[in-house]
Design an enzyme around this catalytic site. Structure first.
Site, PDB file in Angstrom:
ATOM      1  N   GLU A  36       5.256   0.377   7.820  1.00  0.00           N
ATOM      2  CA  GLU A  36       4.943  -0.454   8.988  1.00  0.00           C
ATOM      3  C   GLU A  36       4.177   0.320  10.062  1.00  0.00           C
ATOM      4  OE1 GLU A  36       8.520  -2.115   6.893  1.00  0.00           O
ATOM      5  OE2 GLU A  36       7.904  -0.128   7.584  1.00  0.00           O
ATOM      6  N   ASN A  38       1.979   2.623   9.273  1.00  0.00           N
ATOM      7  CA  ASN A  38       0.627   2.622   8.722  1.00  0.00           C
ATOM      8  C   ASN A  38      -0.118   1.336   9.078  1.00  0.00           C
ATOM      9  OD1 ASN A  38       1.426   5.017   7.503  1.00  0.00           O
ATOM     10  ND2 ASN A  38       1.736   4.099   5.493  1.00  0.00           N
ATOM     11  N   ASN A 168       7.261  -4.841  -1.060  1.00  0.00           N
ATOM     12  CA  ASN A 168       7.407  -3.383  -1.101  1.00  0.00           C
ATOM     13  C   ASN A 168       8.745  -2.929  -1.691  1.00  0.00           C
ATOM     14  OD1 ASN A 168       5.709  -1.234  -0.580  1.00  0.00           O
ATOM     15  ND2 ASN A 168       5.723  -1.522   1.626  1.00  0.00           N
ATOM     16  N   ARG A 170      11.521  -0.902  -3.480  1.00  0.00           N
ATOM     17  CA  ARG A 170      11.753   0.512  -3.770  1.00  0.00           C
ATOM     18  C   ARG A 170      13.049   0.655  -4.566  1.00  0.00           C
ATOM     19  NH1 ARG A 170       7.250   0.572  -2.573  1.00  0.00           N
ATOM     20  NH2 ARG A 170       6.145   1.809  -1.008  1.00  0.00           N
ATOM     21  N   THR A 230      -1.988  -7.982  -4.240  1.00  0.00           N
ATOM     22  CA  THR A 230      -2.916  -6.888  -4.515  1.00  0.00           C
ATOM     23  C   THR A 230      -2.851  -6.538  -5.997  1.00  0.00           C
ATOM     24  OG1 THR A 230      -1.225  -5.248  -3.904  1.00  0.00           O
ATOM     25  CG2 THR A 230      -2.773  -5.940  -2.186  1.00  0.00           C
ATOM     26  N   ASP A 270      -0.505  -0.694   2.540  1.00  0.00           N
ATOM     27  CA  ASP A 270      -0.372  -0.917   3.987  1.00  0.00           C
ATOM     28  C   ASP A 270      -1.740  -1.152   4.615  1.00  0.00           C
ATOM     29  OD1 ASP A 270       2.369  -0.294   3.631  1.00  0.00           O
ATOM     30  OD2 ASP A 270       1.924   1.830   3.859  1.00  0.00           O
ATOM     31  N   ASP A 305      -0.995   9.355   4.838  1.00  0.00           N
ATOM     32  CA  ASP A 305      -0.568   7.953   4.795  1.00  0.00           C
ATOM     33  C   ASP A 305      -1.443   7.064   5.663  1.00  0.00           C
ATOM     34  OD1 ASP A 305       1.657   9.415   3.696  1.00  0.00           O
ATOM     35  OD2 ASP A 305       2.914   7.657   4.077  1.00  0.00           O
TER      36      ASP A 305
END
Length: 327
Positions: A36, A38, A168, A170, A230, A270, A305
């Site tokens: 966030e 980024n 996102n 993880r 994406t 991001d 990043d």
């Protein structure tokens, strides 16, 4: 007042130089980054105003993280400062064929993982906000972070802002079942969903024959205003094809496909979000897809990043330029 407000963790990134392995390293390059953060930096660099909300320890490393945001023009006035906890660390080891890059996390006990509802003055932080953005990383950090994230998205909707959410997922933070149980109820407050085909399958159990069908199924189930996906084609560790599309009001908006040489792929997703939000807020969904994909393609060429590309570079790339030396 900020056009875009984000909430999330930032970490200290340590990378051995020159493709060294962590075991053989004698030094590490130190950088700051987090999903966030980024996004907030990217939006600010493209010309909109942004604010980043987080919780940091009141020590030199916490201030280092805050300073990295401030030097890019990001409003940090709503950061919660803590007398305890730490800044999480991750070690990034760069690979080359046939060895993939890898990440080792050391984030347990971070100050942000103790963030709880009521600690942020969301009425003040969201004043004038057009889009609030958060990702699935933040609620995965702890139960209190999940509650604080839900508080934030509800406050954003009440303020009149759009809510943007990057799935996102993880796997080192939680299981698919845990993610599903937490995120599905949150989706009713989300306007713009940003995801990948893989994350959609893992978290929501939606798997279809085509990417477009995945987006349509997401929209059918949750009623998002925009679903953006994406697409990464891994040609090798150091070369990928990169593109994206968005489904909005039944219409498909597709980007160009970029061939990327990977200097550093961390933060590319991001950057898509930052570029998309910029294009969306200054134009429409198609402009968002175009700017998001170009901005994230450029990110692959930049170490760290954060994305140091400029609006001019995006527009040059969109016109078909960018590979020849600029004199």
């Amino acid at each position: 007042m900020a056009d875009v407000v984000t909430l999330g963790e930032a970490m200290l990134r340590l990378s051995p130089p020159d493709f060294h392995r962590i075991e053989q390293a004698t030094s590490f390059d130190a950088k700051v980054g987090g999903g966030e953060l980024n996004v907030a930096v990217g939006v600010a660099r493209l010309g909109l105003s942004s604010a980043w909300v987080s919780k940091l320890p009141e020590n030199p490393i916490g201030r280092m993280v805050r300073n990295k945001a401030r030097e890019q023009g990001v409003d940090t006035s709503h950061i919660v400062w803590s007398k305890s906890g730490r800044v999480g660390i991750y070690f990034l080891e760069f690979g080359a064929n046939p060895r993939a890059s890898s990440v080792l996390y050391d984030r347990s006990g971070s100050a942000v993982s103790t963030l709880s509802p009521g600690e942020v003055d969301w009425k003040s932080a969201l004043r004038g906000c057009k889009v609030f953005h958060v990702s699935g990383i933040t609620p995965a950090l702890s139960r209190t972070c999940a509650d604080a994230t839900l508080e934030a998205v509800k406050a954003a909707k009440q303020s009149g802002a759009k809510v943007s959410f990057d799935v996102n997922y993880r796997r080192k933070l939680w299981t698919p079942d845990e993610a599903n149980a937490c995120l599905v109820p949150m989706m009713e407050h989300v306007d713009i969903l940003i995801t990948t085909e893989e994350d959609t399958g893992v978290v929501f159990g939606i798997r279809e024959k085509t990417y477009q069908e995945v987006a349509a199924k997401l929209n059918e189930r949750f009623g998002f205003e925009v679903v953006a996906i994406t697409l990464r084609e891994d040609l090798s560790v150091l070369r990928n094809n990169w593109s994206a599309f968005a489904l909005a009001a039944g219409r498909l908006h597709e980007s160009a496909k970029y061939s990327c040489e990977l200097v550093d792929r961390v933060g590319a997703g991001d950057s898509f979000t930052a570029g998309f939000l910029y294009g969306y807020l200054t134009g429409d969904v198609q402009r968002g897809v175009d700017y998001g994909t170009a901005y994230s393609a450029l990110k692959h060429s930049i170490p760290g990043d954060l994305n140091w590309a400029t609006l001019e570079e995006i527009e040059t790339l969109l016109k078909g330029g960018g590979s020849r030396i600029q004199r």
